[in-house]
Write an enzyme that holds these catalytic residues in place. Structure first.
Site, short mmCIF file in Angstrom:
data_model
loop_
_atom_site.label_atom_id
_atom_site.label_comp_id
_atom_site.label_asym_id
_atom_site.label_seq_id
_atom_site.Cartn_x
_atom_site.Cartn_y
_atom_site.Cartn_z
N GLY A 1 0.99 -1.22 -0.05
CA GLY A 1 -0.10 -0.12 -0.02
C GLY A 1 0.85 1.32 0.08
O GLY A 1 1.91 1.15 -0.64
N SER A 2 0.37 2.24 0.70
CA SER A 2 1.16 3.75 0.59
C SER A 2 2.52 3.71 1.27
O SER A 2 3.11 4.45 1.11
CB SER A 2 0.07 4.77 1.20
OG SER A 2 -1.04 4.45 0.65
N THR A 3 2.93 2.48 2.09
CA THR A 3 4.25 2.48 2.57
C THR A 3 5.21 2.40 1.42
O THR A 3 6.52 2.56 1.55
CB THR A 3 4.48 1.42 3.61
OG1 THR A 3 4.03 0.13 3.14
CG2 THR A 3 3.47 1.71 4.68
N PHE A 4 4.68 1.79 0.28
CA PHE A 4 5.71 1.68 -0.82
C PHE A 4 5.82 3.06 -1.63
O PHE A 4 6.81 3.16 -2.52
CB PHE A 4 4.70 0.79 -2.09
CG PHE A 4 5.70 0.33 -2.88
CD1 PHE A 4 6.59 -0.65 -2.55
CD2 PHE A 4 5.52 0.46 -4.27
CE1 PHE A 4 7.71 -1.11 -3.20
CE2 PHE A 4 6.62 0.14 -5.16
CZ PHE A 4 7.72 -0.83 -4.95
#
Lengths: 423, 612
Positions: free
Chosen positions: B315-318
């Protein structure tokens, strides 16, 4: 071919029966020695006894084929066989450099490995027999002797280069046939070697100084005897003693400089100079306990305890005699030694009835080889000889050894069966 | 006959004489050894030799502060040598004492006999100290039976079950693979017990004792010359912090997911939490088999270590990964702005509310989807690569350098590699016709991308270190001077310049500190942290709540990843738990009792919820 039908009737059955008996005893002992691991069937090919069974099959088949071959084949091809084994010894030396450690093996892949040094003895025996069997060969002749030296030293040196001192030592066994064939001083050489070994041992045990005194007194006595009875050859006698005196001082040098540390330790152990019970002495100690614990009647087949649990190292190869000693006791040892002595005497007797010099010389050659193997191997397990790793003929686990000894014997049996055809 | 004149044939008698004399000498020697010498025969009479394996103490395991995590307790195996068992013993009483049936007794004896008549087998395994004392008193009546001491593991804290691993009976394959082992041995089956089996196990010793007919041991045979002492196994110090680990396990109670905390400067794992977990003491001793089956059948699968075996879309941690690669390839600069129309953006909607044209730091703070889609597109379409496929390959290579898409292969067994799709994969899936829109989900860490929590924590460590990492591993040192494997102390470079990390770091700092920061509610009093929320779409149920973080920003001591399955937004569960973990590790205590209580008592167990 009538030869084929009658070969069974012409072979020397007493010799063959002793051979079969030894192979059977060996196989049962290997099975027993392998019992320390989980239960497994006797024909399991991944285990030693299963593999040995396979090798027994191969060896018997080879032996049978040899009996069917023309008897003249081996004399005719002796030098080619010899050339082949020398070639294999060179191959193993070159190839062995590439693969660290196992320098005496040629790996044919799929688990089949051969040890050319086992076959080198056979090749050398054939070559010697063929060379000395010729009409013009005469051991009193210098050229003949040089030929003999070359035939023996080439393979012996190659085996020594593989760091297999035990197998190289076996080449000394040809002294028996040379003595029989009348090589000058062969008998003297045997006695001198025996005396040299005695001097070597006593020097190490007693120290050079004591040994000098002993030998000195012996010299004075001998000298007195020679002078008193006006014997001939007094200078030869004096020269001989001089050599032994020099030898006393050489012993220290040889022992500490020429011998490798592990060889030195083995000698120290056997002479009781060093107990070293955990390392080198361990083998000897363990094998003596195993044999000693067998008593007169033995502990019974598969009931040995010392030769299981990996106490005795190499218990299925070089130390197979321990299993016999422990499980079959003194009666077993007696049977095995009688079988060997019987076999050796039989070979000599058969050799003497040959009409062909080739067959007779060959018989003496293999008798010598078998004798040295047996004497060193059993001597090692009971502490009479330093630990030298060579197999017990027909008994030890190992395909190369069994195959080479079987072929060796089969060739002789074939020569003997053929003797009546020689006019 | 050439030499007939010399009559050489007579020499055969000399040779035969030599053979016979040597044979006789050998027979005399053998007779004296085998028949006359009594000393060597001690064992052949009434006494039997017993070969008792001396099991070495397995190495102990400590945490980074020297706190004991695993030690050994003695148990006793009742051994039997079938060949020595008397047929006249009172089996009824014997069975009663051992609490086994008569049928079981016969079965056990037969099994042992099948294995070997003369070699000992385990008759009853792992008898407790109390029973041992009891049975030991009457054992003299039962020749052929004796006790053998061995050790089992004990876990004083009952934490980190998956990390420490378990020890189980050896199986056939393991037995064949290593000649050191015997049939009744136990070997490490998972965790560090498996990976460091060779170091932990030590070396077995052997004691040969003489036993008389009354089954009494009469001491060492031959004064112990045959005995060998066991060599104890090596102790192991882990990078794990036992306090932090226990705290993490309490926080994760009632949730499914994992926490992985790494010390960025060394790659040592500080906390390795997977939930649900179990008490490692359940898998030792005689209760092991039963408990193991119970755990295996549990629908929540507590035996799985989700920190390495669970793979999730990041998700957004990428987004940091895409930001870094875009910066390094020169496709964007920190000041680059991309337009965001909020929920109306195409081809990817934005789920957050923020200004219309964020720059990179802003985009991280607000987790702007269109920004990172555009940055990803700019990277793979960068004219310097020639075409999109070469651009994609560049991007793929960079993700590998960031430790994604492959295993670290250090000292953690059963690790999974996650997934970064290769160019070949897309060529096959779309018949070669694909472009940045086709693979747009990669820009925001969705689609085919899968990472393990361990890889995610490593991303946090890389950013904390500003450009490098040490492959994450469990061991800190051995109890002696043995060096730990070189692989774990080899610094890995990411090929991305330090200045780019500084920009990303600033963005992550504002996730906590900024006015719109998605984790502004989880600020740690007195500690400046950087982080990033993630909400991974999950086709099977509620979204996964994800957070990666490091602290303190100035000199990071801890970097971590948190995944709460079905936990919804990253800021709801993962961020607060991460902040508590960091606070606890850096300060040694936490002073936000309300948050702590809410996190510890929260139950987000999708499986349970669905059932109800």
């Amino acid at each position: 071919m009538t030869d084929r039908n009658s070969i069974i009737g012409k072979v020397d059955w007493p010799l063959l029966l002793m051979f079969f008996a030894l192979v059977l005893i060996g196989w049962l002992s290997i099975y027993s020695a392998g019992m320390s691991e989980e239960y497994h069937p006797i024909y399991d090919f991944t285990k030693f006894c299963g593999k040995q069974m396979m090798w027994i099959g191969i060896s018997l088949a080879m032996g049978f084929i040899i009996l069917l071959l023309d008897a003249k084949f081996f004399d005719a091809f002796a030098f080619w066989i010899y050339a082949l084994v020398v070639f294999l010894l060179v191959v193993v030396l070159v190839y062995g450099k590439a693969t660290k450690g196992a320098t005496s093996w040629i790996d044919f892949g799929s688990g089949i490995k051969l040890q050319p040094s086992e076959f080198a003895k056979l090749g050398t025996a054939l070559a010697l027999a063929s060379f000395l069997g010729r009409q013009d060969a005469d051991l009193r002749n210098r050229n003949t002797r040089i030929g003999v030296y070359l035939i023996v030293f080439i393979p012996a040196a190659l085996v020594l280069l593989q760091h297999d001192a035990g197998s190289a030592l076996v080449f000394a066994s040809f002294i028996f046939l040379l003595y029989r064939e009348g090589m000058p001083y062969a008998g003297t050489l045997m006695i001198m070697t025996a005396v040299a070994v005695a001097v070597f041992v006593l020097t190490l045990v007693w120290s050079p100084k004591v040994m000098c005194i002993v030998l000195g007194s012996l010299f004075v006595l001998t000298l007195a005897y020679y002078l008193y009875y006006r014997k001939k050859g007094i200078w030869t006698m004096v020269a001989l003693f001089a050599v032994y005196f020099a030898f006393i001082f050489a012993v220290d040098y040889v022992f500490y400089k020429v011998l490798e540390p592990h060889q030195r330790l083995r000698i120290e152990v056997i002479l009781g100079m060093n107990d070293d019970i955990k390392n080198v002495g361990y083998n000897l100690h363990q094998s003596r306990i195993a044999i000693g614990s067998g008593g007169f009647w033995g502990k019974g087949f598969l009931q040995g305890t010392q030769t299981k649990y990996d106490f005795v190292p190499e218990q299925h190869t070089d130390f197979i005699f321990c299993t016999i000693g422990e499980e079959a006791g003194f009666k077993g040892s007696l049977v095995v030694i009688l079988l060997y002595v019987g076999m050796l005497v039989r070979i000599i007797k058969l050799a003497e009835r040959q009409k062909l010099a080739f067959s007779r010389i060959y018989g003496y050659a293999i008798a010598g080889i078998i004798f040295v193997h047996v004497a060193i191997n059993i001597g090692m397990t009971i502490g009479l000889v330093p630990v030298i790793g060579i197999p017990l003929p027909f008994l030890s686990y190992g395909g190369s050894s069994l195959l080479a000894f079987t072929i060796m014997l089969a060739i002789f049996v074939k020569q003997d069966a053929n003797r009546l055809k020689i006019l | 006959m050439k030499f007939s004149s010399r009559n050489l044939a007579k020499r055969q008698y000399v040779i035969i004489g030599v053979f016979v004399v040597v044979g006789v000498i050998y027979l005399i020697k053998l007779f004296s050894l085998q028949v006359l010498d009594d000393e060597l025969k001690q064992s052949a009479d009434n006494n039997v030799l017993r070969y008792v394996t001396q099991y070495p103490a397995r190495g102990k395991v400590f945490d980074r502060n020297g706190e004991l995590l695993v030690y050994n307790e003695a148990v006793y195996d009742l051994m039997v040598v079938p060949g020595q068992v008397s047929k006249t013993i009172d089996t009824t009483e014997f069975c009663r004492l051992l609490n086994i049936s008569k049928e079981s007794y016969v079965e056990r004896i037969l099994k042992a006999r099948n294995y070997s008549k003369i070699k000992a087998s385990v008759f009853v395994a792992q008898i407790s100290k109390e029973d041992y004392a009891h049975i030991g008193e009457i054992l003299y009546r039962y020749p052929g039976f004796y006790f053998q001491t061995r050790t089992i593991r004990h876990y004083p804290n009952a934490i980190a079950a998956h990390t420490l691993g378990d020890i189980g009976p050896i199986d056939q394959d393991q037995l064949k693979a290593d000649p050191y082992y015997r049939r009744d041995d136990y070997v490490g089956q998972s965790g560090i017990e498996k990976f460091y089996e060779k170091e932990l196990r030590g070396k077995k010793g052997l004691k040969v004792v003489l036993v008389d007919v009354h089954n009494r041991e009469k001491g060492s045979y031959l004064d112990g010359v045959l005995d060998s002492l066991p060599v104890p196994g090596k102790d192991i110090y882990l990078g794990l912090d036992a306090q932090l680990q226990a705290y993490g396990e309490r926080l994760m109670h009632g949730k499914i997911g994992s926490i992985v905390a790494i010390e960025p400067k060394t790659g040592q794992i500080l906390a390795f939490v997977t939930s649900p977990t179990y008490d490692p003491n359940l898998l030792v001793g005689r209760v092991r088999g039963e408990n193991y089956n119970k755990l295996l059948k549990d629908p929540e699968k507590p035996l799985i270590n989700r920190a390495i075996s669970g793979t999730y879309p990041p998700g957004s941690t990428f987004k940091m990964v895409n930001g870094l690669i875009a910066l390094q390839s020169g496709s964007i600069i920190p000041a680059t702005q991309f337009h965001c129309s909020g929920p109306g953006s195409t081809p990817i909607k934005c789920t957050h509310h923020h200004g219309p044209s964020p720059d990179l730091a802003n985009a991280i703070e607000n987790s702007c989807n269109p920004y990172f889609y555009e940055a990803f597109k700019a990277t793979i379409n960068n004219p310097k690569f020639g075409d999109i496929k070469k651009g994609y390959e560049y991007w793929y290579q960079m993700t590998q350098k960031l430790g994604l898409g492959h295993k670290f292969d250090t000292d953690i067994p059963y690790e999974r590699s996650g997934n970064i799709p290769s160019r070949a994969y897309y060529d096959k899936a779309y018949g070669g016709r694909w472009n940045s829109v086709t693979i747009r989900s990669l820009g925001i860490g969705q689609g085919e991308i899968l990472v393990t929590p361990l890889q995610l924590a490593n991303i946090a460590a890389i950013i904390a270190n500003e450009g490098y990492y040490y492959p994450p591993h469990l061991i800190r040192s051995f109890g002696d001077t043995t060096a730990i494997p070189e692989k774990m102390t080899t610094r890995m470079e990411t090929g991305i310049e330090q200045r780019h990390y500084k920009v990303i770091k600033a963005g992550m700092k504002s996730v906590f500190e900024g006015d719109h920061g998605t984790a502004r509610g989880s600020k740690i009093p007195g500690v400046t942290a950087g982080g990033k929320t993630g909400t991974a779409q999950n086709p099977h149920g509620d979204n996964h709540s994800i957070f990666i973080a490091f602290a303190p920003v100035e000199d990071p001591k801890i970097a971590l990843s948190i995944i709460i399955e079905n936990g919804g937004y990253g800021s709801t569960w993962a961020a607060p738990i991460a902040s508590l973990m960091m606070e606890r590790y850096i300060k040694g205590y936490t002073d936000r009792p309300a948050v702590e209580e809410r996190m510890m008592n929260g139950v987000i167990n999708y499986a349970i919820k669905k059932k109800k």
